[in-house]
Design a protein around this motif. Structure first.
Motif, PDB file in Angstrom:
ATOM      1  N   GLN A  70      56.229  96.342  67.574  1.00  0.00           N
ATOM      2  CA  GLN A  70      55.602  95.835  68.779  1.00  0.00           C
ATOM      3  C   GLN A  70      56.531  95.986  69.972  1.00  0.00           C
ATOM      4  N   LEU A  71      55.986  96.516  71.064  1.00  0.00           N
ATOM      5  CA  LEU A  71      56.741  96.624  72.313  1.00  0.00           C
ATOM      6  C   LEU A  71      56.733  95.270  73.004  1.00  0.00           C
ATOM      7  N   ASP A  72      57.915  94.779  73.393  1.00  0.00           N
ATOM      8  CA  ASP A  72      58.001  93.423  73.916  1.00  0.00           C
ATOM      9  C   ASP A  72      58.982  93.336  75.073  1.00  0.00           C
ATOM     10  N   THR A  73      58.469  93.004  76.262  1.00  0.00           N
ATOM     11  CA  THR A  73      59.348  92.774  77.410  1.00  0.00           C
ATOM     12  C   THR A  73      59.940  91.375  77.384  1.00  0.00           C
ATOM     13  N   GLY A  74      59.487  90.524  76.464  1.00  0.00           N
ATOM     14  CA  GLY A  74      59.964  89.149  76.414  1.00  0.00           C
ATOM     15  C   GLY A  74      61.088  88.911  75.440  1.00  0.00           C
ATOM     16  N   SER A  75      61.607  89.957  74.807  1.00  0.00           N
ATOM     17  CA  SER A  75      62.776  89.817  73.949  1.00  0.00           C
ATOM     18  C   SER A  75      63.635  91.058  74.101  1.00  0.00           C
ATOM     19  N   SER A  76      64.783  91.097  73.427  1.00  0.00           N
ATOM     20  CA  SER A  76      65.779  92.124  73.751  1.00  0.00           C
ATOM     21  C   SER A  76      66.324  92.884  72.564  1.00  0.00           C
ATOM     22  N   ASP A  77      65.944  92.523  71.356  1.00  0.00           N
ATOM     23  CA  ASP A  77      66.441  93.190  70.155  1.00  0.00           C
ATOM     24  C   ASP A  77      65.377  94.096  69.556  1.00  0.00           C
ATOM     25  N   VAL A  78      65.791  95.266  69.068  1.00  0.00           N
ATOM     26  CA  VAL A  78      64.966  96.019  68.129  1.00  0.00           C
ATOM     27  C   VAL A  78      65.263  95.469  66.745  1.00  0.00           C
ATOM     28  N   TRP A  79      64.241  95.099  66.015  1.00  0.00           N
ATOM     29  CA  TRP A  79      64.484  94.686  64.627  1.00  0.00           C
ATOM     30  C   TRP A  79      63.329  95.122  63.744  1.00  0.00           C
ATOM     31  N   VAL A  80      63.653  95.334  62.468  1.00  0.00           N
ATOM     32  CA  VAL A  80      62.681  95.821  61.495  1.00  0.00           C
ATOM     33  C   VAL A  80      62.711  94.924  60.268  1.00  0.00           C
ATOM     34  N   PRO A  81      61.561  94.692  59.628  1.00  0.00           N
ATOM     35  CA  PRO A  81      61.565  93.916  58.384  1.00  0.00           C
ATOM     36  C   PRO A  81      62.118  94.747  57.233  1.00  0.00           C
ATOM     37  N   ALA A  82      62.919  94.119  56.401  1.00  0.00           N
ATOM     38  CA  ALA A  82      63.459  94.805  55.226  1.00  0.00           C
ATOM     39  C   ALA A  82      62.389  94.918  54.152  1.00  0.00           C
ATOM     40  N   SER A  83      62.396  96.017  53.423  1.00  0.00           N
ATOM     41  CA  SER A  83      61.385  96.233  52.379  1.00  0.00           C
ATOM     42  C   SER A  83      61.499  95.205  51.264  1.00  0.00           C
ATOM     43  N   THR A  84      62.665  94.548  51.147  1.00  0.00           N
ATOM     44  CA  THR A  84      62.870  93.549  50.096  1.00  0.00           C
ATOM     45  C   THR A  84      62.525  92.138  50.555  1.00  0.00           C
ATOM     46  N   ALA A  85      62.176  91.954  51.815  1.00  0.00           N
ATOM     47  CA  ALA A  85      61.834  90.625  52.319  1.00  0.00           C
ATOM     48  C   ALA A  85      60.607  90.093  51.580  1.00  0.00           C
ATOM     49  N   ALA A  86      60.605  88.801  51.315  1.00  0.00           N
ATOM     50  CA  ALA A  86      59.513  88.205  50.536  1.00  0.00           C
ATOM     51  C   ALA A  86      58.164  88.422  51.201  1.00  0.00           C
ATOM     52  N   ILE A  87      58.114  88.386  52.514  1.00  0.00           N
ATOM     53  CA  ILE A  87      56.838  88.560  53.210  1.00  0.00           C
ATOM     54  C   ILE A  87      56.268  89.957  52.990  1.00  0.00           C
ATOM     55  N   CYS A  88      57.137  90.905  52.645  1.00  0.00           N
ATOM     56  CA  CYS A  88      56.690  92.274  52.369  1.00  0.00           C
ATOM     57  C   CYS A  88      56.319  92.481  50.912  1.00  0.00           C
ATOM     58  N   THR A  89      56.943  91.750  50.007  1.00  0.00           N
ATOM     59  CA  THR A  89      56.761  91.995  48.573  1.00  0.00           C
ATOM     60  C   THR A  89      55.765  91.033  47.917  1.00  0.00           C
ATOM     61  N   GLU A  90      55.645  89.825  48.438  1.00  0.00           N
ATOM     62  CA  GLU A  90      54.776  88.819  47.825  1.00  0.00           C
ATOM     63  C   GLU A  90      53.404  88.851  48.492  1.00  0.00           C
ATOM     64  N   VAL A  91      52.648  89.875  48.198  1.00  0.00           N
ATOM     65  CA  VAL A  91      51.351  90.106  48.822  1.00  0.00           C
ATOM     66  C   VAL A  91      50.282  89.240  48.153  1.00  0.00           C
ATOM     67  N   SER A  92      49.444  88.628  48.980  1.00  0.00           N
ATOM     68  CA  SER A  92      48.363  87.792  48.477  1.00  0.00           C
ATOM     69  C   SER A  92      47.207  87.842  49.467  1.00  0.00           C
ATOM     70  N   GLN A  93      46.137  87.086  49.191  1.00  0.00           N
ATOM     71  CA  GLN A  93      45.001  87.055  50.111  1.00  0.00           C
ATOM     72  C   GLN A  93      45.427  86.479  51.455  1.00  0.00           C
ATOM     73  N   GLN A  94      46.334  85.515  51.433  1.00  0.00           N
ATOM     74  CA  GLN A  94      46.816  84.909  52.663  1.00  0.00           C
ATOM     75  C   GLN A  94      47.903  85.736  53.338  1.00  0.00           C
ATOM     76  N   ASN A  95      48.622  86.534  52.564  1.00  0.00           N
ATOM     77  CA  ASN A  95      49.709  87.343  53.097  1.00  0.00           C
ATOM     78  C   ASN A  95      49.464  88.815  52.769  1.00  0.00           C
ATOM     79  N   PRO A  96      48.995  89.592  53.735  1.00  0.00           N
ATOM     80  CA  PRO A  96      48.712  91.008  53.457  1.00  0.00           C
ATOM     81  C   PRO A  96      49.951  91.861  53.300  1.00  0.00           C
ATOM     82  N   GLY A  97      51.145  91.277  53.540  1.00  0.00           N
ATOM     83  CA  GLY A  97      52.377  92.044  53.420  1.00  0.00           C
ATOM     84  C   GLY A  97      52.742  92.740  54.712  1.00  0.00           C
ATOM     85  N   CYS A  98      53.734  93.583  54.648  1.00  0.00           N
ATOM     86  CA  CYS A  98      54.237  94.290  55.835  1.00  0.00           C
ATOM     87  C   CYS A  98      53.439  95.583  56.009  1.00  0.00           C
ATOM     88  N   THR A  99      52.205  95.425  56.452  1.00  0.00           N
ATOM     89  CA  THR A  99      51.290  96.560  56.554  1.00  0.00           C
ATOM     90  C   THR A  99      51.687  97.519  57.672  1.00  0.00           C
TER      91      THR A  99
END
Length: 488
Positions: A70-99
């Motif tokens: 996401q392009l953001d003028t309201g913050s100053s860091d480039v950052w990326v989610p790690a493929s091992t982060a729980a939000i990316c690996t623990e996919v469920s109906q409530q959490n679609p993962g790092c799509t």
């Protein structure tokens, strides 16, 4: 910043000798193509009018891993989610993962950690991303920045990363290392791709397929009238600049039946121009006056002010004036302020009350009780905005919607003034215009017969889309959160 994720279309680049600008073009659902012309670099961003936000498809590492940020003028860091982060690996109906993609350091030959456990950013709603500061190649279809410093979200509650383009004094590193680093806009200038640390934003209208962020210059074909310079407000009186905060002098509602100046108890109205925020957030009392004008009601079920979708077809606008009585003004029409709650299937409907049977839409002006207030995409689409991080000024003018012409003018040098602009006279960083009238003279023009639609909702909404609405609102409120916690 407040934002929500969306699908990305692709990237287009061009480059040219002389121009000293880098441009990222915004497009919606179109396949990319590749073109080059004298040192101008165009890349495609995607705009989704339902979920909001502007995203760019990049590659990180060697070989490049595709990630949508996401392009953001309201913050100053480039950052990326790690493929091992729980939000990316623990996919469920409530959490679609790092799509939108994630980054696997093990698959990059150029990856290196430069600050273990030192990336730690927390947003106002409590969402956060924590991990390492890393360096790796950052590519946008042929334009490669080597060894760009980025955050790697190892423990994150946010599923998509960001491209923050704000002041380095707002970098998350200040909370851990007490130091800053050259972020993406600064690196572009250091690499002599642009002459100064500045960029212009042209989002175009809600239904548009094109728009752009242009580093190092302006495009005189993308705005109407004069480009006017106003001062960015520093939280410590001019020693340090952390965000694109400006004096919002007045907000007026105008329709065929009259004009009203919205009032607020705030002594000074400071607002941040933030592309990472989907909606516009004004003080509680001022937002409520705006709702009364258009017949919006606050939904406790959704936590948002909503209106019948038909309001978007009404004539009238809200005028935002900046930096004093003689400052620049941008008008935002109702068509830019009424947004669908979700896509796919019929919209939900009011199940009772004066709006029974009408489709429900989100209103683009919402309420908040905490300063600074935020002018997000529902405002920014109606403005051409130049962010000058060297002179600490904003250039602003009414947008030229759907312009097909271009006339790019680069900044002459580092610290040069915004090209083709004039300074607003009698600027003020404090105070605001107060309402001197009673009643809502513009309301009947907005609502075709008064303020009856402002009656409270009497029951829940109906319609098959309500589950999707809930998910969309969840993303809007969580998304990339509100704006970064500020370290002093």
């Amino acid at each position: 910043m407040k934002a929500s994720p969306l699908a990305v279309a692709g990237v287009v680049l061009a480059s040219a000798a002389q121009a000293q600008v880098v441009q990222f073009d915004i497009e919606k659902r179109h396949a990319p193509s590749l073109r080059r012309r004298d040192a101008t670099i165009d890349a495609t961003l995607s705009n989704e009018k339902v979920q909001g936000g502007y995203f760019i498809n990049v590659q990180v590492g060697t070989p490049g891993q595709n990630i949508t940020l996401q392009l953001d003028t309201g913050s100053s860091d480039v950052w990326v989610p790690a493929s091992t982060a729980a939000i990316c690996t623990e996919v469920s109906q409530q959490n679609p993962g790092c799509t939108f993609g994630s980054f696997n350091p093990d698959d990059s030959s150029t990856f290196q950690v430069v600050g273990q456990n030192l990336f730690d950013i927390t947003y106002v709603d409590g969402s956060s991303s924590k991990g390492d500061y890393i360096q790796d190649n950052f590519q946008i279809n042929g334009l490669t920045v080597k060894n760009l410093t980025m955050g790697l979200g190892l423990d994150t509650s946010i599923s998509n990363g960001l491209v923050g383009v704000g002041y380095i004094n707002d970098e998350a590193s200040l909370g851990t290392t007490r130091s800053t680093y050259p972020n993406l806009p600064v690196v572009l200038q250091q690499e002599k791709l642009i002459n100064t640390v500045a960029f212009s934003l042209w989002l175009n209208d809600l239904d548009a397929s094109t728009g752009s962020i242009l580093f190092g210059g302006i495009d005189t074909e993308k705005y109407q009238g004069e480009l006017t310079r106003i001062n960015i407000i520093s939280p410590d009186g001019g020693k340090t600049f952390t965000e694109f905060a400006v004096n919002l002098y007045s907000v007026q509602a105008s329709s065929q039946s009259g004009t009203d100046t919205l009032s607020t108890s705030e002594n000074t109205l400071v607002a941040v121009l933030d592309s990472g925020t989907t909606l516009t957030y004004l003080p509680q009392d001022m937002a409520e006056e705006a709702w009364n004008e258009v017949g919006a009601t606050f939904s406790s079920e959704l936590g948002l002010a909503v209106v019948p979708c038909s309001v978007g077809n009404k004539n009238g606008h809200f005028s935002f004036k900046f930096a004093g009585a003689d400052g620049p003004t941008v008008n935002v029409t109702l068509s830019e302020l009424v947004l669908d709650l979700f896509s796919g299937g019929p919209p939900p409907q009011f199940s009772s009350g004066p709006n029974k049977g009408q489709s429900i839409c989100e209103f683009g002006i919402q309420n908040t009780t905490d300063a600074p207030y935020l002018l997000g995409d529902t405002f920014l689409r109606s403005a051409f905005v130049t962010y000058d991080l060297v002179n600490n000024q904003i250039g602003i003018a009414p947008t030229n919607f759907n312009s097909t012409q271009t006339n790019i003018v680069a900044f002459a040098s580092s610290g040069a003034p915004i090209p083709s602009s004039t300074a607003a006279p009698n600027q003020s960083n404090t105070g605001h215009s107060s309402s001197t009238q009673s009643g809502l003279s513009a309301a009947s023009g907005f609502q075709d017969g008064g303020n009856d639609n402002a009656a409270p909702l009497t029951s829940a909404f109906s319609g098959p889309g309500m589950f999707v609405v809930g998910m969309t609102i969840c993303y809007t409120l969580l998304g990339s959160a509100v704006f970064s916690f500020r370290w002093l």
